[in-house]
Design a protein around this motif. Structure first.
Motif, PDB file in Angstrom:
ATOM      1  N   GLY A  59       0.826  -1.199   0.000  1.00  0.00           N
ATOM      2  CA  GLY A  59       0.000   0.000   0.000  1.00  0.00           C
ATOM      3  C   GLY A  59       0.859   1.247   0.000  1.00  0.00           C
ATOM      4  N   ASP A  60       0.253   2.403   0.170  1.00  0.00           N
ATOM      5  CA  ASP A  60       0.966   3.678   0.169  1.00  0.00           C
ATOM      6  C   ASP A  60       0.710   4.414   1.480  1.00  0.00           C
ATOM      7  OD1 ASP A  60       0.566   4.651  -3.339  1.00  0.00           O
ATOM      8  OD2 ASP A  60       1.780   3.114  -2.371  1.00  0.00           O
ATOM      9  N   LEU A  61       1.715   5.104   1.950  1.00  0.00           N
ATOM     10  CA  LEU A  61       1.592   5.986   3.101  1.00  0.00           C
ATOM     11  C   LEU A  61       1.928   7.393   2.637  1.00  0.00           C
ATOM     12  CD1 LEU A  61       1.257   6.422   6.206  1.00  0.00           C
ATOM     13  CD2 LEU A  61       3.717   6.076   6.380  1.00  0.00           C
ATOM     14  N   ALA A  62       0.911   8.266   2.568  1.00  0.00           N
ATOM     15  CA  ALA A  62       1.115   9.645   2.113  1.00  0.00           C
ATOM     16  C   ALA A  62       1.929   9.690   0.825  1.00  0.00           C
ATOM     17  CB  ALA A  62       1.796  10.458   3.207  1.00  0.00           C
ATOM     18  N   ASP A  63       1.515   8.877  -0.151  1.00  0.00           N
ATOM     19  CA  ASP A  63       2.129   8.814  -1.482  1.00  0.00           C
ATOM     20  C   ASP A  63       3.486   8.128  -1.505  1.00  0.00           C
ATOM     21  OD1 ASP A  63      -0.066  10.119  -2.617  1.00  0.00           O
ATOM     22  OD2 ASP A  63       0.784  12.089  -2.179  1.00  0.00           O
ATOM     23  N   HIS A  64       3.905   7.530  -0.408  1.00  0.00           N
ATOM     24  CA  HIS A  64       5.136   6.745  -0.385  1.00  0.00           C
ATOM     25  C   HIS A  64       4.766   5.266  -0.386  1.00  0.00           C
ATOM     26  CE1 HIS A  64       7.713  10.207   0.313  1.00  0.00           C
ATOM     27  NE2 HIS A  64       6.907  10.582   1.295  1.00  0.00           N
ATOM     28  N   PRO A  65       5.117   4.523  -1.444  1.00  0.00           N
ATOM     29  CA  PRO A  65       4.831   3.093  -1.452  1.00  0.00           C
ATOM     30  C   PRO A  65       5.467   2.393  -0.249  1.00  0.00           C
ATOM     31  CG  PRO A  65       5.439   3.832  -3.647  1.00  0.00           C
ATOM     32  CD  PRO A  65       5.707   4.982  -2.722  1.00  0.00           C
ATOM     33  N   VAL A  66       4.705   1.477   0.349  1.00  0.00           N
ATOM     34  CA  VAL A  66       5.172   0.703   1.500  1.00  0.00           C
ATOM     35  C   VAL A  66       5.489  -0.708   1.014  1.00  0.00           C
ATOM     36  CG1 VAL A  66       4.631  -0.151   3.801  1.00  0.00           C
ATOM     37  CG2 VAL A  66       3.711   2.060   3.042  1.00  0.00           C
ATOM     38  N   LEU A  67       6.729  -1.114   1.180  1.00  0.00           N
ATOM     39  CA  LEU A  67       7.175  -2.454   0.818  1.00  0.00           C
ATOM     40  C   LEU A  67       7.451  -3.245   2.091  1.00  0.00           C
ATOM     41  CD1 LEU A  67       9.713  -1.336  -1.913  1.00  0.00           C
ATOM     42  CD2 LEU A  67       7.514  -2.417  -2.362  1.00  0.00           C
ATOM     43  N   VAL A  68       7.113  -4.532   2.081  1.00  0.00           N
ATOM     44  CA  VAL A  68       7.433  -5.417   3.195  1.00  0.00           C
ATOM     45  C   VAL A  68       8.302  -6.548   2.657  1.00  0.00           C
ATOM     46  CG1 VAL A  68       6.553  -6.945   4.988  1.00  0.00           C
ATOM     47  CG2 VAL A  68       5.334  -4.842   4.445  1.00  0.00           C
ATOM     48  N   VAL A  69       9.433  -6.766   3.315  1.00  0.00           N
ATOM     49  CA  VAL A  69      10.422  -7.741   2.858  1.00  0.00           C
ATOM     50  C   VAL A  69      10.611  -8.824   3.911  1.00  0.00           C
ATOM     51  CG1 VAL A  69      12.783  -8.050   2.026  1.00  0.00           C
ATOM     52  CG2 VAL A  69      11.617  -5.863   1.645  1.00  0.00           C
ATOM     53  N   SER A  70      10.600 -10.090   3.477  1.00  0.00           N
ATOM     54  CA  SER A  70      10.936 -11.213   4.359  1.00  0.00           C
ATOM     55  C   SER A  70      12.456 -11.400   4.323  1.00  0.00           C
ATOM     56  CB  SER A  70      10.250 -12.495   3.897  1.00  0.00           C
ATOM     57  OG  SER A  70       8.843 -12.357   3.909  1.00  0.00           O
ATOM     58  N   ARG A  71      13.114 -11.165   5.452  1.00  0.00           N
ATOM     59  CA  ARG A  71      14.580 -11.254   5.487  1.00  0.00           C
ATOM     60  C   ARG A  71      15.080 -12.619   5.011  1.00  0.00           C
ATOM     61  NH1 ARG A  71      17.603  -7.446   8.145  1.00  0.00           N
ATOM     62  NH2 ARG A  71      16.536  -5.980   9.543  1.00  0.00           N
ATOM     63  N   SER A  72      14.388 -13.678   5.413  1.00  0.00           N
ATOM     64  CA  SER A  72      14.858 -15.035   5.119  1.00  0.00           C
ATOM     65  C   SER A  72      14.879 -15.333   3.628  1.00  0.00           C
ATOM     66  CB  SER A  72      13.977 -16.065   5.835  1.00  0.00           C
ATOM     67  OG  SER A  72      12.645 -15.991   5.342  1.00  0.00           O
ATOM     68  N   ARG A  73      14.137 -14.562   2.848  1.00  0.00           N
ATOM     69  CA  ARG A  73      14.027 -14.826   1.410  1.00  0.00           C
ATOM     70  C   ARG A  73      14.884 -13.892   0.567  1.00  0.00           C
ATOM     71  NH1 ARG A  73       7.392 -15.407   1.258  1.00  0.00           N
ATOM     72  NH2 ARG A  73       7.276 -17.274   2.575  1.00  0.00           N
ATOM     73  N   LEU A  74      15.683 -13.088   1.207  1.00  0.00           N
ATOM     74  CA  LEU A  74      16.473 -12.091   0.482  1.00  0.00           C
ATOM     75  C   LEU A  74      17.946 -12.291   0.793  1.00  0.00           C
ATOM     76  CD1 LEU A  74      15.509  -9.688  -1.333  1.00  0.00           C
ATOM     77  CD2 LEU A  74      16.070  -8.199   0.583  1.00  0.00           C
ATOM     78  N   ASP A  75      18.764 -12.337  -0.250  1.00  0.00           N
ATOM     79  CA  ASP A  75      20.215 -12.432  -0.069  1.00  0.00           C
ATOM     80  C   ASP A  75      20.803 -11.034  -0.049  1.00  0.00           C
ATOM     81  OD1 ASP A  75      20.236 -15.224  -0.094  1.00  0.00           O
ATOM     82  OD2 ASP A  75      20.329 -15.282  -2.286  1.00  0.00           O
ATOM     83  N   GLY A  76      21.525 -10.718   1.013  1.00  0.00           N
ATOM     84  CA  GLY A  76      22.176  -9.424   1.106  1.00  0.00           C
ATOM     85  C   GLY A  76      21.397  -8.425   1.938  1.00  0.00           C
ATOM     86  N   ASP A  77      21.975  -7.231   2.071  1.00  0.00           N
ATOM     87  CA  ASP A  77      21.365  -6.155   2.835  1.00  0.00           C
ATOM     88  C   ASP A  77      20.101  -5.663   2.131  1.00  0.00           C
ATOM     89  OD1 ASP A  77      21.667  -3.880   4.950  1.00  0.00           O
ATOM     90  OD2 ASP A  77      21.395  -2.846   3.037  1.00  0.00           O
ATOM     91  N   VAL A  78      19.026  -5.480   2.902  1.00  0.00           N
ATOM     92  CA  VAL A  78      17.737  -5.115   2.315  1.00  0.00           C
ATOM     93  C   VAL A  78      17.839  -3.808   1.538  1.00  0.00           C
ATOM     94  CG1 VAL A  78      15.357  -4.444   2.820  1.00  0.00           C
ATOM     95  CG2 VAL A  78      16.374  -6.390   4.016  1.00  0.00           C
ATOM     96  N   GLU A  79      18.413  -2.773   2.153  1.00  0.00           N
ATOM     97  CA  GLU A  79      18.483  -1.470   1.480  1.00  0.00           C
ATOM     98  C   GLU A  79      19.320  -1.551   0.209  1.00  0.00           C
ATOM     99  OE1 GLU A  79      19.090   2.100   3.657  1.00  0.00           O
ATOM    100  OE2 GLU A  79      18.243   1.299   5.504  1.00  0.00           O
ATOM    101  N   ASP A  80      20.413  -2.316   0.236  1.00  0.00           N
ATOM    102  CA  ASP A  80      21.251  -2.461  -0.957  1.00  0.00           C
ATOM    103  C   ASP A  80      20.487  -3.165  -2.079  1.00  0.00           C
ATOM    104  OD1 ASP A  80      23.331  -1.230   0.328  1.00  0.00           O
ATOM    105  OD2 ASP A  80      24.401  -3.079   0.826  1.00  0.00           O
ATOM    106  N   VAL A  81      19.752  -4.224  -1.721  1.00  0.00           N
ATOM    107  CA  VAL A  81      18.992  -4.971  -2.727  1.00  0.00           C
ATOM    108  C   VAL A  81      17.906  -4.081  -3.342  1.00  0.00           C
ATOM    109  CG1 VAL A  81      17.416  -6.901  -3.092  1.00  0.00           C
ATOM    110  CG2 VAL A  81      19.474  -7.219  -1.708  1.00  0.00           C
ATOM    111  N   LEU A  82      17.204  -3.338  -2.492  1.00  0.00           N
ATOM    112  CA  LEU A  82      16.141  -2.464  -2.999  1.00  0.00           C
ATOM    113  C   LEU A  82      16.714  -1.350  -3.872  1.00  0.00           C
ATOM    114  CD1 LEU A  82      13.884  -2.144   0.187  1.00  0.00           C
ATOM    115  CD2 LEU A  82      13.476  -3.555  -1.846  1.00  0.00           C
ATOM    116  N   ALA A  83      17.829  -0.761  -3.425  1.00  0.00           N
ATOM    117  CA  ALA A  83      18.445   0.311  -4.205  1.00  0.00           C
ATOM    118  C   ALA A  83      18.925  -0.199  -5.558  1.00  0.00           C
ATOM    119  CB  ALA A  83      19.605   0.919  -3.427  1.00  0.00           C
ATOM    120  N   SER A  84      19.486  -1.405  -5.583  1.00  0.00           N
ATOM    121  CA  SER A  84      19.944  -1.984  -6.858  1.00  0.00           C
ATOM    122  C   SER A  84      18.767  -2.219  -7.788  1.00  0.00           C
ATOM    123  CB  SER A  84      20.685  -3.302  -6.600  1.00  0.00           C
ATOM    124  OG  SER A  84      21.871  -3.082  -5.866  1.00  0.00           O
TER     125      SER A  84
END
Length: 261
Positions: free
Chosen positions: A84-109
């Motif tokens: 969903g969105d919070l004041a026009d900012h998309p809200v993402l939810v990430v499961s740590r166990s399913r992501l390789d690497g740092d969350v912010e780095d993966v999202l930024a890439s």
């Protein structure tokens, strides 16, 4: 938190999943708790290593941000969801166990791959035993508002929630009340920066872009109640908290209406 439910990306998701994810941002805590439990039971989210909430902030229109959030969700392959969105900012939810690497780095890439190298993410963790993502959403929102992290987001969230009447603040810290009532922005900024810096002159000068002599001059010319509180350790701490409360919960006009009666 009605402001948060403006849009949800439903690309390749079932109606049930969309419905549950939407309820993660509901006004009612009980609804949010049930939704998170359902999302975990159906294995849409994996809480075993905790979750990360990320608010997306990037240049572009609301639609561009949502398209980017949808693209990142597609890249995430079940690890990342746009709920969903919070004041026009998309809200993402990430499961740590399913992501390789740092969350912010993966999202930024991912954002960079989709043509948004300037995209910025404010993130907050949800521990495995937490049953509600709203505190993390609030923390991430506060980080967006304060990118320099002058005041830790957790503390800002606490200050937001403290229902302290202005009259009680006045009694606890006459100095803070006097500063706020006077409305002298230079004095307010000087004292707050000095306190944020732990009363370290060199750090306060760096934050204010001042010469040491100028800072000393400003501190010496503060109202007497403020100088008295700055000179005492406990009273200085109360002054600091009182200024944060006043800044977060009221305006100078409201403070000026409180009398000394």
């Amino acid at each position: 938190m009605r402001e948060g439910i403006e849009h949800i990306s439903g690309d390749a998701t079932s109606g049930a999943r969309v419905h549950v994810f939407r309820r993660l941002l509901d006004d009612e805590r009980a609804v949010r708790v049930r939704a998170l439990a359902q999302a975990a039971d159906r294995r849409w989210l994996d809480r075993s290593e905790g979750l990360v909430v990320a608010l997306l902030d990037t240049v572009g229109s609301d639609d561009e941000r949502r398209r980017l959030a949808t693209a990142i969700q597609s890249d995430g392959r079940g690890a990342t969801w746009h709920i969903g969105d919070l004041a026009d900012h998309p809200v993402l939810v990430v499961s740590r166990s399913r992501l390789d690497g740092d969350v912010e780095d993966v999202l930024a890439s991912a954002a960079h791959r989709h043509g948004h190298p300037a995209a910025r993410f404010a993130t907050a963790a949800v521990a495995p035993d937490e049953d509600d993502i709203r505190p993390a959403v609030r923390e991430a929102r506060l980080l967006l508002e304060d990118p320099e992290h002058v005041t830790p987001a957790g503390i800002r969230a606490l200050l937001d929630e403290l229902p302290v009447p202005i009259d009680l603040i006045r009694r606890a810290s006459p100095g803070a009340f006097a500063l706020w009532r006077a409305g002298d922005r230079q004095q307010l900024d000087t004292v707050e920066a000095y306190l944020d810096a732990g009363a370290r002159v060199s750090e306060a000068c760096r934050r204010l872009h001042l010469h040491r002599t100028t800072l000393y001059y400003r501190l010496d010319n503060l109202p007497e109640p403020v100088r008295a509180e700055l000179a005492d350790g406990v009273r200085r701490s109360v002054l600091h908290v009182a200024l944060k409360l006043l800044r977060r919960r009221s305006g100078p006009a409201e403070a000026a209406r409180v009398t000394d009666g």
